[in-house]
Enzyme design. Structure first.
Site, short mmCIF file in Angstrom:
data_model
loop_
_atom_site.label_atom_id
_atom_site.label_comp_id
_atom_site.label_asym_id
_atom_site.label_seq_id
_atom_site.Cartn_x
_atom_site.Cartn_y
_atom_site.Cartn_z
N CYS A 1 0.84 -1.20 0.00
CA CYS A 1 0.00 0.00 0.00
C CYS A 1 0.88 1.26 0.00
CB CYS A 1 -0.98 -0.04 1.18
SG CYS A 1 -2.35 1.11 1.01
N HIS B 1 -3.30 -5.31 -0.02
CA HIS B 1 -2.82 -5.83 1.26
C HIS B 1 -2.82 -7.36 1.24
CE1 HIS B 1 -2.82 -2.07 3.70
NE2 HIS B 1 -3.69 -1.68 2.77
N GLU C 1 -1.44 -9.38 3.18
CA GLU C 1 -1.45 -9.98 4.53
C GLU C 1 -2.83 -10.45 4.94
OE1 GLU C 1 -1.83 -5.45 5.36
OE2 GLU C 1 -0.96 -6.78 3.86
#
EC number: 6.3.4.2
Length: 545
Positions: free
Chosen positions: A379, A515, A517
């Protein structure tokens, strides 16, 4: 199909680990072939955590459908296969907002709006809606029993037990059983008082999870069972443990899943926890270790980067490497220089908002690029990598983002509404446009460039990853940056938004606007994090030579 509900509450103190306990139980039930989901009910007045400070609340977890939710939903997705959605998390603020909107519209036909029945009914409706189509729904009530904020939620679940039937509802209460060194024993009185508090609300717990720094002895569990009116086999000891991924096996070894299945009259096979046994084995038997520096602005509270930290650990599991994470304040890089980045095997810059510490992140990206250190930007981490490359390689002195310097000469990152197309006309995208307004949130399709490093890692042409950002790469300046050697490795579905960039002449330099994750799990890992940790190990070996 009848849905069964497990309501998870906490007592004595906060931070007992209700979310992990609920997720671990859900993992066991899922391993028995049941269709399971988990909900989190937060008692704070904010409508959602989207605008809350990361240093107070921790990270904002983004679901596939674009909901900004509590970080516990990240735990849920890491433990079970069910994808969370906006139906899996709501707050007091959201409930009151919905009820007041209905009142303004006249939906209540002039009735006096009260906590009971209007607020409690709204809570029950949300729980039932979120649990539709599942065999078992675990509902975690945020906060601690006794907090005034939690009372409407507790009253709502009490009513649900009456309306749905006790044969389809179960109350699981987490409580603290402290050990007093002076007395040389654990103390059960806090648990008794916590259960008494629940009983005063009208809730009799069916299962007690006793949190302690050690195993609660059988005689103490029997005492708790007798005084709290709970079957002895339903008093579970949950001691502090070195890995959260051992908790499913710990709960199963005490027969918690058997007790619940019998209570709900569910006929299902024994749980197969072989996948979790493999995770625990990989974690306990690493072949080495690497040190990865994470440069951010919220490092005072590691929970602000919870999913990133977990995803790095998952990347370590897939490479049989222990990942030591060094949290570095980006302002320290600004004041002390790149010395704070020495002795790292890789550098990661996660997402964030605001100008504070941005120059330190740009310095970190520069250090990684010039020293061939593996770099993963997420990001804002992609945006600072772009700014650094534009300034120092592409000849765009002072390149910046309009988020930080609105009138900069080279706005390589800008709001969607600030873009101009190739004809020089302002391109306006509003809420009705395909890609939303100035905030892209949730799962978005990304097309990977053939021959790119990320295409090789993913092994797929098209992927879906989750976003949460307002700013994007400015396409008007992209050609000049590409000409200097930066490769666009991923584009949005309409091929207009840059999603991934990489440096072909660098051992491992990848930055993405999304993102990754949020979709990493201990059992499956994630291609980017697995590749990143592998690159860190390779860099370490090169340094040793």
């Amino acid at each position: 199909m009848t849905t069964n509900y497990i309501f998870v509450t906490g007592g004595v103190v906060s931070s007992l680990g209700k979310g992990i306990a609920a997720a671990s139980l859900a993992a066991i039930l899922e391993a028995r072939g049941l269709n399971v989901t988990i909900m989190k009910l937060d008692p704070y007045i904010n409508v959602d955590p989207g605008t809350m400070s990361p240093t107070q609340h921790g990270e904002v977890f983004v679901t596939e459908d674009g909901a900004e939710t509590d970080l516990d939903l990240g735990h849920y997705e890491r433990f079970i296969r069910t994808k969370m959605s906006r139906r899996n998390n709501f707050t007091t603020g959201r409930i009151y907002s919905d009820v007041l909107r209905k009142e303004r519209r006249g939906d209540y036909l002039g009735a006096t709006i009260q906590v009971i029945p209007h607020i409690t009914n709204a809570i029950k409706e949300r729980i039932i809606e979120g649990g539709e189509g599942h065999d078992v729904v675990l509902v975690e009530i945020g906060g601690t029993v006794g907090d005034i904020e939690s009372l409407p939620f507790l009253e709502a679940i009490r009513q649900m037990a009456v309306q749905v039937g006790r044969e389809h509802t179960l109350f699981m209460h987490l409580t603290l059983v402290p050990y007093l060194a002076a007395a040389g024993e654990v103390k059960t009185k806090p648990t008794q008082h916590s259960v008494k508090e629940l009983l005063s609300i009208g809730i009799q717990p069916d299962v007690l999870i006793c949190r302690s720094d050690r195993t609660v002895p059988a005689n103490e569990r029997a005492k708790i069972a007798l005084f709290c009116n709970v079957p002895e086999k339903a008093v579970i000891s949950l001691k502090d443990i070195d890995s959260i991924y051992k908790i499913p096996a710990l709960l199963k070894s005490q027969g918690l899943d058997d007790y619940i299945c019998k209570r709900f009259s569910l006929n299902c096979p024994e749980a197969n926890l072989s996948e979790w046994e493999q995770v625990v084995y990989e974690e306990a038997n690493p072949g080495g270790e690497v040190t990865i520096g994470m440069v951010g602005k919220y490092v005072a509270l590691p929970d602000a980067y919870k999913s990133v930290i977990e995803a790095l650990k998952h990347g370590g599991l897939k490479n049989r490497l222990t990942v030591n994470i060094k949290l570095i304040d980006s302002q320290d890089v600004e004041t002390r220089g790149v010395e704070v980045l020495k002795d790292l095997d890789a550098i990661l810059i996660p997402g964030g908002f605001g100008y504070r510490g941005v120059e330190g992140k740009i310095m970190s990206a520069n250090y990684a690029r010039e020293n061939n250190i593996p770099y993963l930007g997420i990001c804002l981490g992609m945006q600072v990598a772009l700014m650094e490359f534009a300034r120092n390689v592409a000849g765009m002195e002072g390149a910046n983002s309009t988020e930080f310097v609105p009138d900069c000469k080279y706005p390589v990152v800008a709001l969607i509404t600030e873009w101009r197309d190739e004809n020089g006309d302002v391109e306006v995208r509003d809420e009705a446009s395909d890609l939303g307004g100035t905030m892209r949130v949730g799962g978005q399709q990304c097309h990977l460039t053939e021959g790119s490093l990320v295409r090789q890692m993913y092994g797929e042409q098209t992927i879906i990853e989750r976003h949460r950002h307002r700013y994007e790469v400015n396409n008007m300046l992209l050609k000049q940056i590409e000409a200097a050697g930066l490769r666009v490795a991923g584009l949005s579905a309409d091929r207009k938004l840059v999603e991934i960039v990489e440096l072909p002449d660098h051992p491992w330099f990848v930055a993405c606007q999304f993102h990754p994750e949020f979709t990493s799990t201990p059992r499956d890992g994630h291609p980017l994090f697995a590749g990143f940790v592998k690159a860190a190990g390779a860099y370490q070996k090169r340094q040793v030579k």
